[in-house]
Write an enzyme that holds these catalytic residues in place. Sequence first.
Site, PDB file in Angstrom:
ATOM      1  N   ASP A  70      -1.943   9.692  -6.481  1.00  0.00           N
ATOM      2  CA  ASP A  70      -2.023   8.700  -5.393  1.00  0.00           C
ATOM      3  C   ASP A  70      -2.293   7.381  -6.299  1.00  0.00           C
ATOM      4  O   ASP A  70      -3.320   7.050  -6.975  1.00  0.00           O
ATOM      5  CB  ASP A  70      -3.029   8.704  -4.495  1.00  0.00           C
ATOM      6  CG  ASP A  70      -3.176   7.706  -3.526  1.00  0.00           C
ATOM      7  OD1 ASP A  70      -2.413   6.822  -3.301  1.00  0.00           O
ATOM      8  OD2 ASP A  70      -4.209   7.421  -2.867  1.00  0.00           O
ATOM      9  N   ASP A 130       0.766  -1.241   0.017  1.00  0.00           N
ATOM     10  CA  ASP A 130      -0.050   0.026   0.038  1.00  0.00           C
ATOM     11  C   ASP A 130       0.643   1.299   0.020  1.00  0.00           C
ATOM     12  O   ASP A 130       1.703   1.538   0.892  1.00  0.00           O
ATOM     13  CB  ASP A 130      -0.795  -0.081   1.218  1.00  0.00           C
ATOM     14  CG  ASP A 130      -1.800   1.108   1.152  1.00  0.00           C
ATOM     15  OD1 ASP A 130      -2.198   1.602   0.098  1.00  0.00           O
ATOM     16  OD2 ASP A 130      -1.903   1.885   2.425  1.00  0.00           O
TER      17      ASP A 130
END
Length: 470
Positions: A349, A122
Amino acid sequence: MVSRGSFSLSSPFFPLLFLFAINGFALLGSTTRLELIHRNSPKLSGNVVLGGKPKSQMEIIREFHRRDVLRHRNMVSRRLRATETASSVAMPMFSGSDYGTGEYFVHVNVGTPGQKFLLVVDTGSELTWMNCRYKCGRNCGTHKGRLNNKRVFRADRSSSFRTVPCLSQMCKVELANLFSLAKCPTPLTPCAYDYRYLEGSAAIGFFANETVSVGLTSGRKRKLKNVLIGCTESIHGDQGSFKGADGVLGLGFSKYTFTTKVAEDFGGKFSYCLVDHLSPKNVSNYIIFGHNRIETALLRSIQRTNLVLGGAFGPLYGVNVLGISIGGVLLKIPHAVWDENLGGGTTLDSGTSLTFLAEPAYKPVTAELNKSISKFERLSIGGPFEFCFNSKGFNESLVPRLTIHLADEALFEPPLKSYILDVAPQTKCLGFVSVSWPGTSIIGNIMQQNHLWEFDLERSTLAFAPSSCT
Ligand SMILES: *[C@@H]1O[C@H](CO)[C@@H](O)[C@H](O)[C@H]1NC(C)=O
Ligand SMILES: *[C@@H]1O[C@H](CO)[C@@H](O)[C@H](O)[C@H]1NC(C)=O
Ligand SMILES: *[C@@H]1O[C@H](CO)[C@@H](O)[C@H](O)[C@H]1NC(C)=O
Ligand SMILES: *[C@@H]1O[C@H](CO)[C@@H](O)[C@H](O)[C@H]1NC(C)=O
């Protein structure tokens, strides 16, 4: 916590997006390229049982959106101070489209001698942790018996495992952002954490420095020493959050993330290239730590802009957007939308799939693109997108192109398929999701596809160029 936008900001963290997997290390010149495998890949069989049949494109988009929203809540709720951060390391990542989700995993070797674990990856998460057991006597305050039937890191069998003492400055101050706990019964008791995830689960354990090995493209293994890891002794709440993985690999930006540590050892840079999310299974994404040998052809089209590190965006990577044009005409969007000090700002992102625009930007962008689809039958298909249409007879070459204008005169011109998305057979949607104002805009990973992105943490710059990622 300051509430921005329409989200309620109660839980601190949600690091379960954009997950990739390493399956050993491919060779590529002098850089390391680690292969990332999707959760449902046959390459993972035997490791984990990760349910879920392949879903329709629309279900995938809905799933992306559900997670994106959780992530966005977390993103705007955090205010972290960020910190600073020679050779190289790379990991391919597969498109999630063949599998029904965008989740990826990575294999890493931890400890001396190395023990192998499968970690969820992540980019918005700071702590790298794995299920772990450590026999260290009475002062450890361990939580036993919660990790039955799980693969655990046997920390006491590793000669390079060093716990971070609870009395240290590192525990009391620097790791506070990573949910270190104040309890400190004796000076040498390991620094404990209670790492909360937005979904309600929590990883409980203590911090340690450990050696983690990554493969170099020369075929040799490179040991990274003193990588901060979490030795997770118990998981509370929904264990399904971790999808059968042994832990999480944190690739966000802050002093103790894996990215920062690897980048320190490999020239302060990392880069990734994302293939089209509709690509076949055998085309892989990858991430490279260190210098990426960018082809000469790419160098000519490379754009550079300043990266906004730390501050309002916490562990995420911010960019300075100046405006958006469509068909060469700059849209009227208030400046505050792009200014993180005025309630706006933009992050790039890789952990968010869709692209979110604060309402004062969303409205003009969609209104302008709406003109190009005016003669097509409108479809209300539910899900995150407002503008969907029957794409029979749609001719891409007639649609004016969108350009995102970034600071330092950098222009990002994504391919049309990155913002007029295929969501079902003969169904396309304008691929933007509205965020109420004030709020952070996010350039998601679908928008980033077919480009190489290089993050230079030392110079705080982002370089990018169109690429097929092969
Ligand atoms: C852990 O590593 C950090 C550097 O990343 C170092 O400053 C610290 O002293 C180390 N702590 C221990 C206990 O080894
Ligand atoms: C991927 O698979 C397709 C067929 O499924 C094939 O045509 C293509 O050449 C393969 N690409 C690579 C890079 O192996
Ligand atoms: C989008 O275009 C349609 C057809 O031209 C029009 O009816 C609708 O009002 C437009 N919507 C917006 C928000 O501009
Ligand atoms: C799309 O439009 C362009 C420009 O008008 C035209 O040359 C092309 O043939 C069209 N393509 C299709 C598939 O209709």
